[in-house]
Design a protein around this motif. Structure first.
Motif, PDB file in Angstrom:
ATOM      1  N   ASN A  57       0.355  -6.819   4.939  1.00 25.37           N
ATOM      2  CA  ASN A  57      -0.245  -6.364   6.173  1.00 25.37           C
ATOM      3  C   ASN A  57       0.769  -6.535   7.297  1.00 25.37           C
ATOM      4  OD1 ASN A  57      -1.737  -5.793   8.399  1.00 25.37           O
ATOM      5  ND2 ASN A  57      -3.465  -7.106   7.870  1.00 25.37           N
ATOM      6  N   HIS A  58       1.207  -5.425   7.907  1.00 23.80           N
ATOM      7  CA  HIS A  58       2.262  -5.479   8.917  1.00 23.80           C
ATOM      8  C   HIS A  58       1.761  -5.882  10.294  1.00 23.80           C
ATOM      9  CE1 HIS A  58       5.143  -3.930   6.106  1.00 23.80           C
ATOM     10  NE2 HIS A  58       4.327  -2.947   5.786  1.00 23.80           N
ATOM     11  N   ASP A  59       0.419  -5.989  10.467  1.00 24.89           N
ATOM     12  CA  ASP A  59      -0.130  -6.355  11.765  1.00 24.89           C
ATOM     13  C   ASP A  59      -0.164  -7.863  11.992  1.00 24.89           C
ATOM     14  OD1 ASP A  59      -0.522  -3.686  12.259  1.00 24.89           O
ATOM     15  OD2 ASP A  59      -2.610  -3.704  11.572  1.00 24.89           O
ATOM     16  N   GLU A  60      -0.125  -8.647  10.930  1.00 25.74           N
ATOM     17  CA  GLU A  60      -0.214 -10.092  11.051  1.00 25.74           C
ATOM     18  C   GLU A  60       1.136 -10.728  10.721  1.00 25.74           C
ATOM     19  OE1 GLU A  60      -3.415 -11.761   8.847  1.00 25.74           O
ATOM     20  OE2 GLU A  60      -4.759 -10.120   9.327  1.00 25.74           O
ATOM     21  N   ARG A 120       3.803 -12.914   8.880  1.00 24.94           N
ATOM     22  CA  ARG A 120       3.878 -13.221   7.461  1.00 24.94           C
ATOM     23  C   ARG A 120       5.173 -13.949   7.163  1.00 24.94           C
ATOM     24  NH1 ARG A 120       6.737  -8.661   4.782  1.00 24.94           N
ATOM     25  NH2 ARG A 120       7.421  -7.353   6.485  1.00 24.94           N
TER      26      ARG A 120
END
Length: 142
Positions: A79-82, A84
């Motif tokens: 998930n590129h929005d959060e 990591r």
């Protein structure tokens, strides 16, 4: 030790980074020598090998960072929005005193240093505080 320099001329950059590394080596040598004079039973600190990865994090000789495998998602999902985990590194924790750990922290120029406390055999973290002093994080036994 680590250093970075950039300039339009590659040879000038090499000269600049060499000067920085020489200053760091002299500073390290002087600190170790001064500490040895204060403590007659001081042990010699073995040299650390510096890895050539982009972070330049020192490690014990022979340790290697584990690069991500092509085609596999990075640790922590895709998930590129959060935020990591984009890099994972493993290294051996050398038993050392708190004083030696703070010296290593100064030498590598990072904001924290993870080590095994030689007195307690626990994993500890030393970090540089905003006031210029050091902080120590120790686990609590329950």
């Amino acid at each position: 030790m680590r250093a970075r320099e950039s300039s339009p001329d590659m040879y000038a950059s090499i000269d600049l980074v060499t000067e920085k590394l020489q200053r760091q080596a002299k500073k390290y040598h002087d600190k170790v020598k001064h500490k040895a004079l204060r403590h007659t039973t001081a042990k010699a600190i073995p040299p650390l090998a510096v890895t050539a990865d982009e972070g330049g994090v020192p490690s014990e000789a022979g340790d290697e960072a584990q690069p991500p495998v092509a085609g596999e998602p990075a640790v922590g999902g895709n998930n590129h929005d959060e935020p990591r985990v984009v890099k994972s590194k493993q290294f051996a924790l050398k038993p050392m005193s708190i004083d030696e750990a703070t010296l290593q922290l100064d030498l590598i120029g990072h904001s924290f240093f993870v080590f095994t406390n030689a007195e307690t055999n626990d994993t500890n973290v030393v970090y540089r505080r905003n006031d210029g002093h050091f902080g120590l994080i120790e686990p609590v036994r329950q």
